[in-house]
Design an enzyme around this catalytic site. Structure first.
Site, short mmCIF file in Angstrom:
data_model
loop_
_atom_site.label_atom_id
_atom_site.label_comp_id
_atom_site.label_asym_id
_atom_site.label_seq_id
_atom_site.Cartn_x
_atom_site.Cartn_y
_atom_site.Cartn_z
N ASP A 7 -0.82 7.75 5.84
CA ASP A 7 -0.45 7.40 4.99
C ASP A 7 -0.08 9.23 4.28
O ASP A 7 -0.61 10.23 4.71
CB ASP A 7 -0.51 7.00 3.73
CG ASP A 7 -2.13 6.91 3.54
OD1 ASP A 7 -3.05 8.20 3.74
OD2 ASP A 7 -3.14 6.28 2.49
N ASN A 17 -8.89 0.37 -7.15
CA ASN A 17 -8.13 -0.72 -7.25
C ASN A 17 -7.66 -1.51 -6.19
O ASN A 17 -6.76 -2.51 -6.51
CB ASN A 17 -6.84 0.14 -7.76
CG ASN A 17 -6.10 0.46 -6.79
OD1 ASN A 17 -6.29 0.94 -5.42
ND2 ASN A 17 -4.73 0.93 -7.27
N HIS A 31 -6.70 -0.95 -2.67
CA HIS A 31 -5.45 -0.41 -2.08
C HIS A 31 -5.71 0.28 -0.69
O HIS A 31 -7.23 0.40 -1.02
CB HIS A 31 -4.51 0.01 -2.95
CG HIS A 31 -4.99 2.14 -3.03
ND1 HIS A 31 -5.00 2.82 -3.42
CD2 HIS A 31 -5.83 2.65 -2.66
CE1 HIS A 31 -5.67 4.13 -3.70
NE2 HIS A 31 -5.92 3.75 -2.76
N GLU A 46 -0.69 -0.22 -3.04
CA GLU A 46 -1.46 -0.71 -4.36
C GLU A 46 -1.48 -2.06 -4.65
O GLU A 46 -0.16 -2.72 -3.67
CB GLU A 46 0.05 0.09 -5.25
CG GLU A 46 -0.33 1.44 -4.99
CD GLU A 46 -1.76 2.63 -5.25
OE1 GLU A 46 -2.31 1.51 -5.20
OE2 GLU A 46 -1.47 3.32 -6.21
C1 F6R Z 1 -5.71 7.39 2.33
C2 F6R Z 1 -5.80 5.96 1.96
C3 F6R Z 1 -6.65 5.54 0.80
C4 F6R Z 1 -7.83 6.04 1.00
C5 F6R Z 1 -8.85 5.29 -0.72
C6 F6R Z 1 -9.71 6.19 -1.29
O1 F6R Z 1 -5.52 8.20 3.68
O2 F6R Z 1 -5.73 5.55 3.08
O3 F6R Z 1 -6.46 4.21 1.23
O4 F6R Z 1 -8.69 5.50 1.53
O5 F6R Z 1 -7.32 5.80 -1.85
O6 F6R Z 1 -9.86 7.12 -1.69
P1 F6R Z 1 -11.44 8.41 -1.14
O7 F6R Z 1 -11.93 8.13 -0.04
O8 F6R Z 1 -10.96 9.34 -1.65
O9 F6R Z 1 -11.90 7.31 -2.53
#
Ligand code: F6R
Length: 244
Positions: A67, A136, A138, A143
């Site tokens: 992403d 959440n 994702h 989302e």
């Molecule tokens: C980032 C991504 C997100 C993160 C998720 C957890 O490339 O795809 O899904 O893996 O938001 O983020 P952290 O590791 O910062 O808790």
């Protein structure tokens, strides 16, 4: 799903890096799907250390990131392209031309997203897809919503994600409200999926991913339908899961 229990963040990072390192050693021209965020930083540090020790060669590896924030150029210090350069690509012998992150400035984004999916498919799909998980549920920036969206697409970030990610920006107003993300179908196309999680803020999401119903309100729950998923999580993130 196989769940590997880690003692703490460092243990999780080492175990996850070992799995990725084995993939690169067994198939030097493999395709890696990569993630950003706080969770994989330690994993990437371990991969850099293995490269420096002479145990890994990234020269033939291709990568596709999950992403990117919409509207951020790759040289913005909060862009995911910048994150990947600073945390991994600048420190190993990967050919940057073989690294791909969705372009936050893409203009005709529907065409560009379709091209991203086509490129992942043309590369033979991810041999290994690394995923973090949002509080959440994702994965990527898919989302919680009413349906699983298959292809790479533009998403509106939820308040919970904007709030969680604001820790990295000067102010919450600076957090982009939209992002481009691989879709659930693009993620599920990977031959193997490695999910990493640490900390008690992830405990509910990790439980729902592994044991909840498969529903788009917890996007990570779809991973229960993938034949080759390994979850490496620390004790805090596994606190709500049954001890096995
Ligand atoms: C980032 C991504 C997100 C993160 C998720 C957890 O490339 O795809 O899904 O893996 O938001 O983020 P952290 O590791 O910062 O808790």
């Amino acid at each position: 799903m196989r769940i590997l229990r880690a003692k703490d963040y460092d243990d999780m990072s080492r175990k996850a890096a070992n799995i990725i390192a084995a993939q690169v050693q067994l198939k030097p021209d493999c395709v890696l799907g990569l993630a950003t965020g706080s969770t994989p930083i330690g994993t990437y540090k371990n991969l850099v250390a293995a490269y420096e020790a002479g145990d890994l060669d990234f020269s033939e590896v291709k990568s596709y990131n999950l992403d990117e924030y919409r509207g951020l150029p790759g040289d913005h210090d909060q862009s995911y392209r910048y994150f990947m350069n600073v945390n991994l690509f600048d420190h190993v012998n990967i050919d940057k031309a073989n690294t791909h992150v969705p372009d936050g400035l893409m203009e005709d984004y529907e065409a560009a997203c379709a091209e991203y999916d086509a490129a992942v498919a043309a590369a033979g799909h991810q041999d290994l897809q690394l995923l973090g998980i949002g509080n959440n549920g994702h994965i990527g920036f898919n989302e919680p919503c009413d349906s699983f969206i298959k292809g790479t697409h533009c998403v509106d970030l939820t308040e919970s994600t904007i709030q969680a990610n604001s820790r990295l920006f000067d102010s919450i107003d600076d957090v982009p409200r939209q992002a481009y993300t691989m879709g659930i179908g693009t993620i599920m196309g990977a031959k193997m999926i490695l999910v990493i999680a640490n900390g008690d803020a992830k405990a509910q999401a990790v439980h729902d991913m592994c044991y909840g119903p498969v529903v788009p309100s917890c996007p990570a729950s779809i991973l229960q339908l993938h034949p080759n998923v390994v979850v490496v999580a620390d004790e805090a993130a596994l606190a709500l899961c049954p001890a096995e």
